[in-house]
Design a protein around this motif. Structure first.
Motif, PDB file in Angstrom:
ATOM      1  N   PRO A   1       0.850  -1.389  -0.528  1.00  0.00           N
ATOM      2  CA  PRO A   1       0.281   0.320   0.463  1.00  0.00           C
ATOM      3  C   PRO A   1       0.781   1.311   0.230  1.00  0.00           C
ATOM      4  CG  PRO A   1      -0.095  -1.357   2.291  1.00  0.00           C
ATOM      5  CD  PRO A   1       0.449  -2.122   0.756  1.00  0.00           C
ATOM      6  N   ASP A   2       1.792   1.315   0.237  1.00  0.00           N
ATOM      7  CA  ASP A   2       3.151   2.347   1.095  1.00  0.00           C
ATOM      8  C   ASP A   2       4.315   2.087   0.003  1.00  0.00           C
ATOM      9  OD1 ASP A   2       4.107   1.454   3.305  1.00  0.00           O
ATOM     10  OD2 ASP A   2       1.653   2.485   4.281  1.00  0.00           O
ATOM     11  N   ARG A   3       5.176   3.141   0.152  1.00  0.00           N
ATOM     12  CA  ARG A   3       6.704   2.679   0.172  1.00  0.00           C
ATOM     13  C   ARG A   3       7.157   1.747   1.387  1.00  0.00           C
ATOM     14  NH1 ARG A   3       8.387   9.484  -0.270  1.00  0.00           N
ATOM     15  NH2 ARG A   3       7.898   9.648   1.666  1.00  0.00           N
ATOM     16  N   ARG A   4       6.723   2.615   2.800  1.00  0.00           N
ATOM     17  CA  ARG A   4       7.413   2.168   3.797  1.00  0.00           C
ATOM     18  C   ARG A   4       7.578   0.223   3.758  1.00  0.00           C
ATOM     19  NH1 ARG A   4       5.655   0.394   8.604  1.00  0.00           N
ATOM     20  NH2 ARG A   4       7.136   0.730  10.809  1.00  0.00           N
ATOM     21  N   SER A   5       6.073  -0.154   3.860  1.00  0.00           N
ATOM     22  CA  SER A   5       5.717  -2.078   2.878  1.00  0.00           C
ATOM     23  C   SER A   5       6.532  -1.604   2.148  1.00  0.00           C
ATOM     24  CB  SER A   5       3.912  -1.922   2.533  1.00  0.00           C
ATOM     25  OG  SER A   5       3.281  -1.442   3.789  1.00  0.00           O
ATOM     26  N   ALA A   6       6.363  -2.011   1.156  1.00  0.00           N
ATOM     27  CA  ALA A   6       6.817  -1.950  -0.270  1.00  0.00           C
ATOM     28  C   ALA A   6       8.421  -2.504   0.132  1.00  0.00           C
ATOM     29  CB  ALA A   6       7.191  -0.995  -1.580  1.00  0.00           C
ATOM     30  N   PHE A   7       9.338  -1.169   0.633  1.00  0.00           N
ATOM     31  CA  PHE A   7      10.391  -2.013   1.342  1.00  0.00           C
ATOM     32  C   PHE A   7      10.511  -2.970   2.458  1.00  0.00           C
ATOM     33  CE2 PHE A   7      14.071  -0.974   4.548  1.00  0.00           C
ATOM     34  CZ  PHE A   7      15.724  -1.518   3.386  1.00  0.00           C
TER      35      PHE A   7
ATOM     36  N   LEU B   1      11.856  -1.390  -3.514  1.00  0.00           N
ATOM     37  CA  LEU B   1      10.718  -0.346  -3.143  1.00  0.00           C
ATOM     38  C   LEU B   1      11.360   0.295  -4.512  1.00  0.00           C
ATOM     39  CD1 LEU B   1       9.913   2.199  -1.306  1.00  0.00           C
ATOM     40  CD2 LEU B   1      12.564   2.879  -1.198  1.00  0.00           C
ATOM     41  N   ALA B   2      12.419   0.596  -5.334  1.00  0.00           N
ATOM     42  CA  ALA B   2      12.570   1.479  -6.583  1.00  0.00           C
ATOM     43  C   ALA B   2      11.699   0.569  -7.380  1.00  0.00           C
ATOM     44  CB  ALA B   2      13.811   1.461  -7.046  1.00  0.00           C
ATOM     45  N   ALA B   3      10.707  -0.413  -7.230  1.00  0.00           N
ATOM     46  CA  ALA B   3      10.372  -1.060  -8.062  1.00  0.00           C
ATOM     47  C   ALA B   3       8.928  -0.192  -8.170  1.00  0.00           C
ATOM     48  CB  ALA B   3      10.337  -2.444  -8.457  1.00  0.00           C
ATOM     49  N   TRP B   4       8.248  -0.367  -7.122  1.00  0.00           N
ATOM     50  CA  TRP B   4       6.789   0.085  -6.404  1.00  0.00           C
ATOM     51  C   TRP B   4       6.867   2.149  -6.719  1.00  0.00           C
ATOM     52  CZ3 TRP B   4       5.530   3.544  -2.946  1.00  0.00           C
ATOM     53  CH2 TRP B   4       3.837   3.753  -3.141  1.00  0.00           C
ATOM     54  N   TRP B   5       8.255   2.251  -6.466  1.00  0.00           N
ATOM     55  CA  TRP B   5       8.186   3.054  -6.563  1.00  0.00           C
ATOM     56  C   TRP B   5       8.634   3.869  -8.442  1.00  0.00           C
ATOM     57  CZ3 TRP B   5      10.420   7.413  -9.650  1.00  0.00           C
ATOM     58  CH2 TRP B   5      10.293   8.966  -8.107  1.00  0.00           C
ATOM     59  N   LEU B   6       8.637   3.381  -8.854  1.00  0.00           N
ATOM     60  CA  LEU B   6       8.770   3.970 -10.569  1.00  0.00           C
ATOM     61  C   LEU B   6       7.307   3.479 -10.556  1.00  0.00           C
ATOM     62  CD1 LEU B   6      11.966   2.134 -11.245  1.00  0.00           C
ATOM     63  CD2 LEU B   6      11.110   4.864 -11.761  1.00  0.00           C
ATOM     64  N   ARG B   7       6.788   2.136 -10.633  1.00  0.00           N
ATOM     65  CA  ARG B   7       5.446   2.072 -11.031  1.00  0.00           C
ATOM     66  C   ARG B   7       3.924   2.877 -10.309  1.00  0.00           C
ATOM     67  NH1 ARG B   7       1.988  -2.284  -8.536  1.00  0.00           N
ATOM     68  NH2 ARG B   7       1.662  -0.801  -7.052  1.00  0.00           N
ATOM     69  N   ASN B   8       4.549   3.285  -9.241  1.00  0.00           N
ATOM     70  CA  ASN B   8       2.801   4.572  -9.158  1.00  0.00           C
ATOM     71  C   ASN B   8       4.043   5.212  -9.177  1.00  0.00           C
ATOM     72  OD1 ASN B   8       1.109   2.634  -6.680  1.00  0.00           O
ATOM     73  ND2 ASN B   8       3.518   2.254  -7.051  1.00  0.00           N
ATOM     74  N   HIS B   9       5.268   6.039  -9.128  1.00  0.00           N
ATOM     75  CA  HIS B   9       5.074   7.889  -9.631  1.00  0.00           C
ATOM     76  C   HIS B   9       4.903   7.594 -11.396  1.00  0.00           C
ATOM     77  CE1 HIS B   9       4.823   8.683  -5.218  1.00  0.00           C
ATOM     78  NE2 HIS B   9       5.259   8.217  -5.410  1.00  0.00           N
ATOM     79  N   MET B  10       5.896   6.928 -12.226  1.00  0.00           N
ATOM     80  CA  MET B  10       6.091   7.016 -13.931  1.00  0.00           C
ATOM     81  C   MET B  10       5.401   6.307 -14.509  1.00  0.00           C
ATOM     82  SD  MET B  10      10.194   6.484 -13.186  1.00  0.00           S
ATOM     83  CE  MET B  10      10.095   7.641 -15.131  1.00  0.00           C
ATOM     84  N   PHE B  11       4.662   5.466 -14.141  1.00  0.00           N
ATOM     85  CA  PHE B  11       3.896   4.446 -14.817  1.00  0.00           C
ATOM     86  C   PHE B  11       2.071   4.471 -14.699  1.00  0.00           C
ATOM     87  CE2 PHE B  11       8.180   2.403 -15.115  1.00  0.00           C
ATOM     88  CZ  PHE B  11       8.161   2.939 -15.881  1.00  0.00           C
ATOM     89  N   LEU B  12       1.909   4.723 -13.405  1.00  0.00           N
ATOM     90  CA  LEU B  12       0.466   5.004 -13.349  1.00  0.00           C
ATOM     91  C   LEU B  12       0.177   6.364 -12.458  1.00  0.00           C
ATOM     92  CD1 LEU B  12       0.386   1.623 -10.893  1.00  0.00           C
ATOM     93  CD2 LEU B  12      -0.097   1.280 -13.311  1.00  0.00           C
ATOM     94  N   ARG B  13      -1.407   6.415 -12.862  1.00  0.00           N
ATOM     95  CA  ARG B  13      -1.653   7.295 -12.174  1.00  0.00           C
ATOM     96  C   ARG B  13      -2.666   6.846 -10.731  1.00  0.00           C
ATOM     97  NH1 ARG B  13      -4.559   8.684 -16.911  1.00  0.00           N
ATOM     98  NH2 ARG B  13      -6.502   7.465 -16.432  1.00  0.00           N
ATOM     99  N   ARG B  14      -2.162   7.454  -9.705  1.00  0.00           N
ATOM    100  CA  ARG B  14      -2.493   6.596  -7.996  1.00  0.00           C
ATOM    101  C   ARG B  14      -3.788   6.483  -8.064  1.00  0.00           C
ATOM    102  NH1 ARG B  14       0.742   6.393  -4.388  1.00  0.00           N
ATOM    103  NH2 ARG B  14      -0.264   5.197  -3.699  1.00  0.00           N
ATOM    104  N   GLN B  15      -4.533   5.442  -7.563  1.00  0.00           N
ATOM    105  CA  GLN B  15      -5.863   5.120  -7.415  1.00  0.00           C
ATOM    106  C   GLN B  15      -6.133   4.425  -6.333  1.00  0.00           C
ATOM    107  OE1 GLN B  15      -8.062   2.750 -10.136  1.00  0.00           O
ATOM    108  NE2 GLN B  15      -6.587   3.367 -11.269  1.00  0.00           N
TER     109      GLN B  15
END
Length: 534
Positions: free
Chosen positions: A48-54, A107-121
């Motif tokens: 759900p968030d970057r903390r969880s991703a890391f 963390l990097a994969a999650w961030w790139l997906r959510n901030h460069m590839f997807l519109r957050r919802q």
């Protein structure tokens, strides 16, 4: 059962990482490893968030390294200056640190997906609990991105703070034939291929057949290339080599009472001189001698050699300093090199290589002024630290009695695990010699060490010769095939011809710029595939 990853993502990540390590030697359960990494992809998609991703990536890494590096605990049983139980704590502490690199990758994969590839919802309940994501969580572009970030994290792990490159993910692909891809993209690129294979498995489970085929077909082609590529032929009259494994355990190695018996074992296994000249290989630190300072030792070694023979043996090079003690000037030991010497039949030293990539806490104690008063010591016995050598270099073995001049690269023990750092590219050798002492490493360490040496042979297109005290000694050809070997805890020798090197591979020319290029290509493909799915 399907809801367990959603209900207990942290525990799932920890257990998945632990089980994923079974893909390494000696178990070699590489399909299990791919399945565990597919599960990791699911866990990161749902974070759900970057903390969880890391945190999920870090917990995966803790489990992964704790099992894969269990052999380190065995090394502490040979160091009486520290409690033996500390070895188990050392494995856990090291795993807690190394796990930061998988955490950074996720963390990097999650961030790139959510901030460069997807519109957050806000993800729906089905996304949080089910196996199938909605379209905006497209698996293919995310897999490509994760492969790129994993590649970067493994390179970082191998270089940061002197680096610890043991068990890169790509080594699990050795049985599949896909390891031949390392001739193009190196070990770190091979790890990215393993992530792609895991993503393809997930795509198949999600019935996304076309994107799964886009990954799977090239990987199958790569595996076929690896299995069908012939080993380089060895010409008639190739130089003869003899690799010695004396089966001298770490508990006996430094015993003064057994010094003569150890030498007799090495001498017997080296055989008698023959008409054809031989290259004889002994393990790391095979003899307790300072060869540049002790001519009597050089004479003993020369007495084992016939005309044209050369002996390559591990020994220690020492340095002294003058100190004042009670008004008298004395020589005191200042430092040492972990070295490989070349000895000829005239008792001359024809060359020396000094180990460059030393093992922290093994061959030197970082922050000695702080840690030594706390009761910590390095694992190798001795009161002074080893000093690093200048790095990869090729030593010349002169032509004699029909044997052509050869160039020998040397990587002592642990050094062989560092992809792209084992060969002097300006003076490419005919083969690499990897004298090692794996007697520290329990039962898992030696087979993992050999697997990584095989990967260096494939990457560079150069045969590798390994001589160890207790195994596993081996002759590996330039395609990574084991020509012959001596098993663990056995005394013996290998008597064979020197395998032929291949032409320089793309990786040997470009070094780790090759996987970096592959990483950029993965990101570009992720962008392209994401656009086509909108």
């Amino acid at each position: 059962m399907k809801d367990i990853p959603a209900r207990f993502p942290k525990l799932t990540a920890l257990l998945a990482g632990f089980v994923a390590a079974t893909g390494f030697e000696p178990l070699k359960l590489w399909p299990v490893t791919l399945a565990c990494f597919a599960l990791l992809i699911v866990l990161i998609e749902r974070a759900p968030d970057r903390r969880s991703a890391f945190l999920r990536g870090w917990l995966f890494g803790v489990g992964h390294f704790t099992l894969g590096l269990n052999w380190i605990a065995h090394a502490f049983t040979f160091q009486d200056a520290m409690p033996h139980w500390f070895g188990y704590g050392a494995v856990i502490l090291l795993s807690l640190y190394l796990a930061a690199y998988p955490g950074l990758a996720t963390l990097a994969a999650w961030w790139l997906r959510n901030h460069m590839f997807l519109r957050r919802q806000e993800p729906s309940p089905a996304v949080r609990t089910g196996l199938l994501p909605p379209q905006e969580h497209a698996t293919l572009p995310f897999t490509l991105i994760f492969a790129a970030t994993w590649l970067a994290s493994e390179y970082l792990r191998a270089t940061a703070f002197t680096g610890f490159a043991w068990n890169p993910l790509g080594v699990t692909l050795l049985p599949t034939g896909m390891a031949i891809a390392s001739t193009l993209i190196g070990t770190y690129g091979l790890g990215a291929l393993a992530i792609l294979a895991s993503g393809a498995l997930l795509l198949i489970l999600r019935r996304q057949i076309k994107p799964a085929a886009a990954i799977t077909i090239p990987l199958i082609a790569m595996a076929l290339w690896g299995h069908l590529s012939p080993a380089p032929s060895t010409p008639t009259g190739a130089p003869r080599i003899r690799v010695v494994q004396p089966n001298i355990g770490q508990d006996e190695k430094y015993s003064p009472e057994l010094e003569q018996a150890h030498f007799r074992t090495l001498a017997t296994l080296s055989g008698t001189p023959r008409p054809a000249p031989r290259l004889i290989f002994w393990p790391e630190a095979a003899i307790p001698a300072y060869l540049d300072l002790e001519p009597e030792w050089r004479a003993r070694l020369a007495g084992l050699l016939g005309p044209g023979d050369l002996l390559m043996t591990g020994a220690t090079k020492v340095y002294f300093k003058q100190i004042e003690k009670e008004g008298v000037t004395e020589n005191a030991l200042a430092g040492a090199n972990n070295s490989l010497f070349i000895v000829d039949p005239q008792a001359r030293l024809l060359g020396r290589y000094d180990k460059s990539h030393l093992v922290p806490y093994g061959e030197y104690l970082p922050m000695r002024q702080i840690l030594q008063p706390l009761g910590l010591s390095r694992l190798v016995p001795g009161d002074v630290d080893f000093w690093p050598g200048p790095g990869p270099q090729s030593l010349t073995l002169p032509a004699t009695l029909g044997r052509p001049q050869l160039k020998m690269g040397v990587q002592i023990c642990y050094e062989i695990i560092f992809s792209g750092q084992v060969v002097d590219k300006a003076n490419r050798p005919n083969f690499l010699f990897n004298p090692s002492n794996d007697a520290w490493f329990g039962s898992w360490g030696p087979v993992q060490h050999l697997a990584q040496a095989r990967l260096r042979a494939i990457e560079e297109g150069i045969p590798i010769i390994r001589s160890t005290p207790t195994g596993i000694s081996a002759v590996v050809d330039a395609r990574g095939h084991i020509w012959s070997s001596i098993g663990h805890h056995r005394a013996g020798f290998l008597d064979t011809a020197l395998p032929t090197a291949l032409s320089p591979t793309l990786f040997s020319r470009l070094g780790n710029w090759a996987p970096f290029g592959f990483m950029i290509a993965l990101v570009a493909l992720a962008i392209a595939t994401r656009r086509t799915t909108r």
